[in-house]
Design a protein around this motif. Structure first.
Motif, mmCIF file in Angstrom:
data_model
loop_
_atom_site.group_PDB
_atom_site.id
_atom_site.type_symbol
_atom_site.label_atom_id
_atom_site.label_comp_id
_atom_site.label_asym_id
_atom_site.label_seq_id
_atom_site.Cartn_x
_atom_site.Cartn_y
_atom_site.Cartn_z
ATOM 1 N N PRO A 261 58.654 -19.566 73.125
ATOM 2 C CA PRO A 261 58.957 -19.033 71.790
ATOM 3 C C PRO A 261 58.669 -17.538 71.691
ATOM 4 C CG PRO A 261 56.843 -20.144 71.767
ATOM 5 C CD PRO A 261 57.437 -20.405 73.133
ATOM 6 N N SER A 262 59.349 -16.896 70.768
ATOM 7 C CA SER A 262 59.075 -15.487 70.491
ATOM 8 C C SER A 262 57.745 -15.363 69.764
ATOM 9 C CB SER A 262 60.187 -14.900 69.625
ATOM 10 O OG SER A 262 60.196 -15.528 68.345
ATOM 11 N N ASP A 263 57.196 -14.153 69.716
ATOM 12 C CA ASP A 263 55.953 -13.924 68.986
ATOM 13 C C ASP A 263 56.119 -14.282 67.514
ATOM 14 O OD1 ASP A 263 54.779 -13.037 71.311
ATOM 15 O OD2 ASP A 263 55.070 -10.903 70.873
ATOM 16 N N GLU A 264 57.279 -13.981 66.973
ATOM 17 C CA GLU A 264 57.532 -14.289 65.564
ATOM 18 C C GLU A 264 57.530 -15.799 65.334
ATOM 19 O OE1 GLU A 264 60.912 -13.474 62.088
ATOM 20 O OE2 GLU A 264 61.261 -12.834 64.164
ATOM 21 N N ALA A 265 58.163 -16.542 66.263
ATOM 22 C CA ALA A 265 58.193 -17.995 66.129
ATOM 23 C C ALA A 265 56.789 -18.579 66.226
ATOM 24 C CB ALA A 265 59.099 -18.603 67.195
ATOM 25 N N ALA A 266 55.993 -18.045 67.148
ATOM 26 C CA ALA A 266 54.619 -18.529 67.301
ATOM 27 C C ALA A 266 53.806 -18.254 66.040
ATOM 28 C CB ALA A 266 53.966 -17.863 68.511
ATOM 29 N N GLU A 267 54.038 -17.102 65.421
ATOM 30 C CA GLU A 267 53.312 -16.773 64.185
ATOM 31 C C GLU A 267 53.731 -17.715 63.055
ATOM 32 O OE1 GLU A 267 52.661 -12.975 61.138
ATOM 33 O OE2 GLU A 267 53.634 -12.692 63.093
ATOM 34 N N ILE A 268 55.023 -17.994 62.951
ATOM 35 C CA ILE A 268 55.504 -18.916 61.923
ATOM 36 C C ILE A 268 54.880 -20.297 62.091
ATOM 37 C CG2 ILE A 268 57.566 -20.157 61.111
ATOM 38 C CD1 ILE A 268 59.175 -17.621 61.710
ATOM 39 N N CYS A 269 54.661 -20.691 63.335
ATOM 40 C CA CYS A 269 54.067 -22.000 63.618
ATOM 41 C C CYS A 269 52.550 -22.006 63.455
ATOM 42 C CB CYS A 269 54.440 -22.456 65.023
ATOM 43 S SG CYS A 269 56.203 -22.830 65.220
ATOM 44 N N GLY A 270 51.970 -20.850 63.126
ATOM 45 C CA GLY A 270 50.556 -20.807 62.793
ATOM 46 C C GLY A 270 49.618 -20.439 63.923
ATOM 47 N N PHE A 271 50.137 -19.895 65.020
ATOM 48 C CA PHE A 271 49.256 -19.632 66.160
ATOM 49 C C PHE A 271 48.624 -18.237 66.143
ATOM 50 C CE2 PHE A 271 51.966 -23.112 67.647
ATOM 51 C CZ PHE A 271 50.967 -24.028 67.935
ATOM 52 N N ASP A 272 48.943 -17.437 65.105
ATOM 53 C CA ASP A 272 48.208 -16.193 64.933
ATOM 54 C C ASP A 272 46.803 -16.468 64.405
ATOM 55 O OD1 ASP A 272 49.373 -17.130 62.572
ATOM 56 O OD2 ASP A 272 49.331 -15.148 61.644
ATOM 57 N N ASP A 313 49.644 -22.480 78.063
ATOM 58 C CA ASP A 313 51.086 -22.725 77.979
ATOM 59 C C ASP A 313 51.595 -22.232 76.628
ATOM 60 O OD1 ASP A 313 53.662 -23.644 78.067
ATOM 61 O OD2 ASP A 313 53.150 -25.766 78.269
ATOM 62 N N SER A 314 52.598 -21.355 76.646
ATOM 63 C CA SER A 314 53.134 -20.814 75.396
ATOM 64 C C SER A 314 54.071 -21.781 74.686
ATOM 65 C CB SER A 314 53.874 -19.504 75.667
ATOM 66 O OG SER A 314 55.024 -19.742 76.476
ATOM 67 N N THR A 315 54.499 -22.837 75.379
ATOM 68 C CA THR A 315 55.407 -23.809 74.773
ATOM 69 C C THR A 315 54.758 -24.454 73.558
ATOM 70 O OG1 THR A 315 56.344 -24.283 76.950
ATOM 71 C CG2 THR A 315 56.800 -25.862 75.201
ATOM 72 N N ILE A 316 55.568 -24.683 72.531
ATOM 73 C CA ILE A 316 55.063 -25.308 71.310
ATOM 74 C C ILE A 316 55.526 -26.766 71.292
ATOM 75 C CG2 ILE A 316 55.090 -25.271 68.791
ATOM 76 C CD1 ILE A 316 55.618 -22.266 68.959
ATOM 77 N N TYR A 317 54.563 -27.666 71.121
ATOM 78 C CA TYR A 317 54.833 -29.092 71.097
ATOM 79 C C TYR A 317 54.515 -29.659 69.709
ATOM 80 C CZ TYR A 317 54.643 -28.449 76.184
ATOM 81 O OH TYR A 317 54.849 -28.007 77.454
ATOM 82 N N LEU A 318 54.809 -30.940 69.548
ATOM 83 C CA LEU A 318 54.513 -31.640 68.302
ATOM 84 C C LEU A 318 53.452 -32.700 68.536
ATOM 85 C CD1 LEU A 318 55.084 -32.600 65.366
ATOM 86 C CD2 LEU A 318 56.903 -34.039 66.330
ATOM 87 N N LEU A 319 52.424 -32.677 67.690
ATOM 88 C CA LEU A 319 51.431 -33.746 67.652
ATOM 89 C C LEU A 319 51.559 -34.454 66.317
ATOM 90 C CD1 LEU A 319 48.226 -32.075 69.170
ATOM 91 C CD2 LEU A 319 49.520 -33.969 70.155
ATOM 92 N N ALA A 320 51.594 -35.780 66.349
ATOM 93 C CA ALA A 320 51.771 -36.558 65.125
ATOM 94 C C ALA A 320 50.602 -36.357 64.171
ATOM 95 C CB ALA A 320 51.932 -38.040 65.459
#
Length: 337
Positions: A261-272, A313-320
């Motif tokens: 993901p891009s830095d922007e996508a990672a920030e949107i997903c809450g990883f900042d 790992d920079s990949t973003i996954y889903l946890l239930a």
């Protein structure tokens, strides 16, 4: 015969020779194309491939997405857009299986029906290449009235269309991230755990989130009996601790959300500023001490889970969500919340 008649005959012979040569070229191309395709089984539609292992490239588009795959030198299917993508090739294998075993539910040759098959605005297109250099192409037109099947044109033959089962089209619509081979999280029975550290989100820039540490204490010779302590207190029987330990044992990724993901996508997903950062120290089956690190981001818009990252790992996954409830309570409020 006059010289004018001889001249006319000569011209006609020349024209005939050119037409004959053109015909031989066309027949040669047809022969070459058929020769490059593997031998067909009895009853197979002419122009198809009946052996999935003969196919080495696959490309298709479904009206919104284009994907292509190929076999690498090691004989493993890769996504052409990124050879390092951890591809689970089960979907590719299923497509190849249908591509080589399909049977027409109906064969269409009526010109009026052919014009109404939707080939001018295809629903999907597919091209498969063989090791011998041959190709098979499919163009899927409109769906049938019941929506369960599709009209299909094979190898550019405009004189014939087939109605085939819609299973192939459904496979062509599987997103690439649904083909990601998910990393397997370690099995974490309570008996293997040594400590669990949970850090909550930072309340403000430059500050650190609250930290909760659960440490296992085991009496010598009684490995099956574990006492959990946090901040000096015995929290072994705490309901939140018990629920947390149970969820850690069955934790697994549901799907890939974003690969690289891009830095922007990672920030949107809450990883900042992750909602929770989890570090688990445990002893693997091999007897070696291991560490599991997870960063938990914000909830998905539909509330079904949270974005998560594994280690570096920079990949973003889903946890239930239901596997994270006690963990997120501890991250936000500690054990006193």
């Amino acid at each position: 015969m006059t010289w004018q008649e001889r001249r006319t005959v000569t011209i006609l012979c020349a024209i005939l020779a050119v037409l004959s040569a053109a015909l031989l070229i066309v027949l040669g191309l047809r022969y070459q194309q058929n020769r490059d395709l593997p031998a067909q089984e009895e009853g197979a539609v002419p122009g198809t491939v009946t052996d999935p292992s003969a196919i080495i490239t696959l490309a298709y588009e479904n009206g919104s997405t284009s994907l292509s795959f190929s076999l690498n030198e090691a004989g493993k299917w890769i996504w052409d857009a990124d050879a390092d993508f951890p591809l689970d090739d089960a979907t590719v294998a299923s497509i190849l299986e249908l591509l080589t075993t399909w049977k027409p539910q109906q064969t269409i040759t009526d010109s009026e029906t052919l014009e109404d098959c939707g080939m001018d605005d295809p629903t999907a297109t597919l091209t498969a290449g063989t090791a011998q250099g041959g190709t098979v192409t499919m163009v899927l037109g409109r769906a049938t009235t019941d929506g369960n099947s599709y009209y299909m044109r094979l190898n550019g033959d405009e004189s014939t269309a087939y109605i085939i089962d819609g299973a192939l089209y459904r496979l062509l619509c599987v997103p690439i991230y649904d083909m990601c081979a998910l990393p397997q999280l370690p099995q974490l029975p309570e008996s293997a755990l040594q400590s669990v550290t949970i850090r909550g989100a930072a309340p403000a820039e430059g500050e650190s989130g609250a930290v909760t540490v659960l440490a296992a204490r085991r009496a010598e010779g009684e490995d099956s009996v574990t006492t959990w302590r946090s901040g000096g207190a015995n929290v072994t029987d705490d309901e939140t601790v018990r629920a947390l330990l149970e969820d850690l044992e069955s934790l697994s990724f549901e799907k890939c959300v974003d690969y690289r993901p891009s830095d922007e996508a990672a920030e949107i997903c809450g990883f900042d500023n992750p909602a929770a950062e989890v570090t688990v120290e445990y002893v693997a089956d091999s007897g070696t001490e291991q560490t599991l690190e997870l960063a938990i981001g914000v909830r998905l818009p539909d509330g079904s889970g949270r974005y998560a990252r594994l280690g570096d790992d920079s990949t973003i996954y889903l946890l239930a969500t239901d596997a994270l409830d006690p963990l997120m309570r501890v991250a936000a409020n500690g054990l006193e919340g």
